[in-house]
Structure formats: C-alpha cells, structure tokens
Scaffold this active site. Structure first.
Site, PDB file in Angstrom:
ATOM      1  N   ASP A 151      -1.844 -10.368   2.240  1.00 28.65           N
ATOM      2  CA  ASP A 151      -1.448 -10.309   1.728  1.00 28.65           C
ATOM      3  C   ASP A 151      -0.886 -12.197   1.870  1.00 28.65           C
ATOM      4  OD1 ASP A 151      -0.587  -8.015   1.911  1.00 28.65           O
ATOM      5  OD2 ASP A 151       1.744  -7.967   3.163  1.00 28.65           O
ATOM      6  N   HIS A 169      -2.631 -12.096   6.574  1.00 30.21           N
ATOM      7  CA  HIS A 169      -2.091 -12.679   5.517  1.00 30.21           C
ATOM      8  C   HIS A 169      -3.909 -14.463   5.156  1.00 30.21           C
ATOM      9  CE1 HIS A 169       1.432 -10.629   7.301  1.00 30.21           C
ATOM     10  NE2 HIS A 169       1.921 -11.099   6.298  1.00 30.21           N
TER      11      HIS A 169
END
Ligand SMILES: [Zn+2]
Length: 487
Positions: free
Chosen positions: A284, A429
């Site tokens: 992400d 992430h």
C-alpha cells in the site's frame, strides 16, 4: 568528507562553495519575503491561486517567496544513510559540478546486491530564484550521469525537484514539481544524447512537469513559441486534486452512486480461496521513489507478482513508477487520491477520492481498478455504497506486516509468515527500506510452505464464496471492521 564540509559550510558562514551559491538565492528569498509582507493585501497572487489550472497559461517570471523558502533545517543531512559510502561519493561529485538547484538529499537503497538511488533538489535557480526547465533538466542529467557511474549495481535512479508544501499522504512536506525515473538500460541508450543536450532527458519515459512549475518557468515552451514543445512522453496533465480548486472538484467531480437504482450489496474480500495454494502480497501507499523501484527489482528477480494499492496523488507525482508497476504485470488497486480516512468524509468526498485516484491511474495505464482498499481498512456504509456503485471489491487483509513504523526486518517477516495459509492476504507498505528487505524473505518463506504469491484476481472466482457479499445498508460499528482483531 565533502559532505561534512558541506554541513560545516552551512553552519559556519565561511566562503564555502555551496554557501556562495546559496547567498544570492537566500537574498532573493529574504527580499521576496519583505515584499510579500509589505504588499500582502495588495498582492492577490499566492501559491494557492497559482495552483489553479486556470492560471497555468499565465506566465509569471518569479515564484512566490513561500515556494522558495529553504526546505529542511540547516542540520539536515544530504546523505540519507542507507548506503553511506555510495551516497557520500555521489554527493561529493554532485557538489563538484555546477548545480543550478540546492541539493537536498542523496539516497541509495540496497537489497540483495541490487541498488536504486534518488537525488532530490529544491526547485528554484540558486542565482536567479526562478524556475527554469533547463536548470532542472541539466541538474537531472548531472545526477543520472553521476549516480549511474558511481556503482554498476545501481539499476534505477529517481531525480526530482521539489517546493515546500503541506504534508501529503506520505508525510512529506514538499511537492515534487519535476520528476524523472530512469532504469540503467534506458539511461545508457540515451547517455550520449543527454551529455550533449540535457533536454534529451525528456525522452526517458514519462518525465513529469507539474503545472505549477510550468506556470513559473520562463523557458516553458508554451511561453515561447520559438521553443519546441515538450514531447508526448512529458507528463503535463493538470493536477486532479491540488490547491484551492480541490474543494470545487470535490463538489463536481465525484461520480455519486445513483440513488435511483438500488444497489443493495457490495463485495468484500477478507481472504482468497483456501482451495489453491496462493497468497496475495499487497503493498500500500506507493508509488514511492527509491522504494518502488527496489520492490519491482526484487519481485522481478524472484519471479513473483504483487498487488499495489496506490495513492492517486503519488501516482500523479511519479507517473513513471506507476507505469513500471503496470508494465511488470502487477495488479494496481485503488487506495484513494489523498489517503484520507474515508469514515471521516461525506459520501460526495468519498466518491471524489475514489474517482480522482481512478482518473490518474486510467490516464497512465488505461486500467480500471477493480479492487479498493480504504486507508486503514476503515469504511462506513457510505464507502460501501460508493464501492458498490463502481463494482469495486473492498479488499482487506489477514496478515499485517505492521511495517508502516519501519520495524526490524525479522519482525516484518515473522508477522507476515506466522499462520500464513492458502488464501491469506498480506498487508505491507511501500515506503521504507525494511519492507523491501523483508520482501525476498517473505517470498522464500511462502514458497518453502508450498505457497505462491498471486494477484488478487487469481484468488477468487466471479461468484466465489470467498467474496463476502454485504448489504450496503448493514449497520456497521462506528470505526468499521477491524481486520487485525477478526478471526
Ligand atoms: Zn494506506
């Protein structure tokens, strides 16, 4: 050592080369600051006004003072500290050439012997305080030549010029107004041309020129018909969401769900099918300079696929990185335009966040994103309605790497692999080096368990029970579903 000297120069107003170059720049800033203070009421021009796309056609020779305020404190380190020797060498060499902009940062990341680098400048010519395309392109050409010659293991370089800004989704307090990404091979193919003419950097894939930059750059071709226009690869689309117009865009751009046609259900993916030995790695918050290129190289080396939930604002700032993700065959999902908590927004703003992210990704890749990950996994009935109207699958996760706080690599790996099984969805992430360093270990760990990284689209069928179908009118707890606490 030159870096230390450079810092000393900044602290001690001696006749250091860098400081000498900065002096006129700083003088101009100070003068502009005084002017701005003296004439603030009489001067309607501001950075906000300049952000408006309708102002782009106007040429202003001098950027406002707040765009030229020096970024980062005097104690700021030019070297990032990841591969210190490489970074120092590059910083030294760059200081020895005649740069037009202030050098803010040199970073070199390394994973399994593969390296990527970034060089960050502050936009604004040191001598004139003006924004000049030629200055940025010349500095970018110098950065590419320096970095690629510093170490043959460096496969990718990002160069960008920034102006001060409010913190955005990644916590940055700068706004890139020029960005360029180059793989070693594409640079080498053009190196001779670039050495002869720095403007040839425009042929390196998608080079992005922010409308704000073009507004102030006196050598922007649109201000001078004698100059050739930017080539089609130069990305100059008006921004979707920046500046004062964003509120207006919110009010008009978000395609609201059609209230007249009831769409009673939305699809949600908590995990993939348990019947195939596949696991989705989701990454992400990108694309991110330095980190995204390293992730892509690791995935390529290990012949693995991943799923990138991208933030529209960042995709817009680093368009080449988004294209690189798409061209490598990975899945791109919607993570909103600004990375705002959707539970705090009204339905119109939610719609605009989803649509603005889709607009950017659509421009750059032609893709319509089918998967939506609300930031923080945080959703409300309004989010469900918006996702439903767009036929998007809300995609959550089973394993949280917790890597947003950059914990040790071993911790990230352990969180991702503990209890992993067919259908698991791993949340990572794409902003810190430890996430990239954990990635090869996670891929190997999955394969050691007979599991293969997969695209989300390979994790379910069209009417598969793995896709939970929810009534959008379902009464939800105030903070939405909490994935980490769910069984
Ligand atoms: Zn996020």
């Amino acid at each position: 050592m030159a870096v230390d000297r450079l810092r000393q120069d900044q602290e001690t107003p001696a006749a250091g080369k860098l400081l000498m170059r900065q002096l006129p720049f700083l003088t101009i800033i100070a003068a502009l600051g005084l002017l701005a203070t003296a004439a603030s009421s009489a001067q309607p021009e501001s950075a906000e006004a300049a952000d408006s796309p309708s102002h782009i056609a106007l040429h202003r020779s001098q950027p406002p003072a707040k765009l030229l305020m020096p970024l980062e404190g005097e104690q700021a380190q030019v070297v990032k500290g990841l591969c210190v020797e490489d970074e120092k060498r590059i910083a030294e060499q760059l200081q020895s050439v005649s740069l037009h902009q202030r050098l803010l940062r040199v970073a070199v990341g390394e994973v399994e012997g593969v390296k990527a680098a970034l060089v960050k400048f502050q936009a604004g010519d040191l001598l004139t305080g003006q924004f000049q395309l030629a200055a940025m392109e010349t500095d970018a050409a110098a950065a590419l030549a320096t970095v690629f010659s510093a170490d043959t293991d460096i496969r990718h370089v990002d160069v960008w010029s920034v102006v001060p800004s409010v913190a955005n989704a990644g916590g940055q307090s700068h706004r890139p107004v020029f960005s360029l990404s180059a793989a070693r091979s594409s640079y080498l193919a053009l190196a001779d041309s670039i050495n002869n003419d720095p403007q040839a950097v425009r042929r390196l894939g998608v080079v992005r020129y922010d409308p704000l930059l073009l507004c102030y750059a006196s050598d922007n071709p649109s201000h001078n018909s004698a100059l050739v226009p930017l080539p089609p690869t130069a990305y100059t689309k008006a921004l979707v969401g920046y500046g004062a117009d964003w509120q207006h865009i919110l009010a008009s751009n978000g395609r609201l769900p059609d209230n007249a046609s009831p769409e009673p259900t939305v699809r949600m993916m908590l995990h993939g099918t348990r019947s195939r030995r596949r696991v989705a790695i989701t990454i992400d918050d990108g694309p991110c300079p330095l980190i995204t290129p390293l992730i892509l190289q690791v995935l390529n080396r290990h012949q693995a696929v991943a799923n990138f939930f991208v933030v529209g604002e960042k995709a817009e700032q680093y368009p080449q990185l988004l294209r690189d993700i798409a061209q490598a065959g990975h899945l791109i999902g919607n993570h909103t335009y600004h990375h705002r908590r959707l539970s705090e927004l009204g339905i119109q703003e939610i719609a605009a966040e989803l649509d603005a992210c889709q607009t950017v990704v659509g421009w750059l890749t032609g893709e319509v994103m089918r998967y939506l990950r609300p930031p923080g996994g945080d959703y409300t009935a309004e989010v469900l309605r918006c996702a439903s109207a767009r036929s998007q699958i809300i995609t959550l996760w089973t394993h949280n790497a917790g890597d947003w706080a950059n914990p040790p690599v071993s911790e990230i790996v352990q969180r991702c692999l503990t209890g992993v099984r067919p259908g698991s969805i791993i949340l990572m992430h794409g902003g810190d080096i430890n996430s990239v360093r954990a990635l090869p270990l996670i891929i190997r760990g999955l394969r050691a368990r007979g599991l293969e990284p997969a695209l989300l689209s390979e994790m379910h069928g069209p009417n598969c029970p793995e896709l939970l179908t929810l009534d959008v009118a379902l009464h939800l707890p105030q903070n939405g579903w909490q994935p980490d606490k769910a069984k």
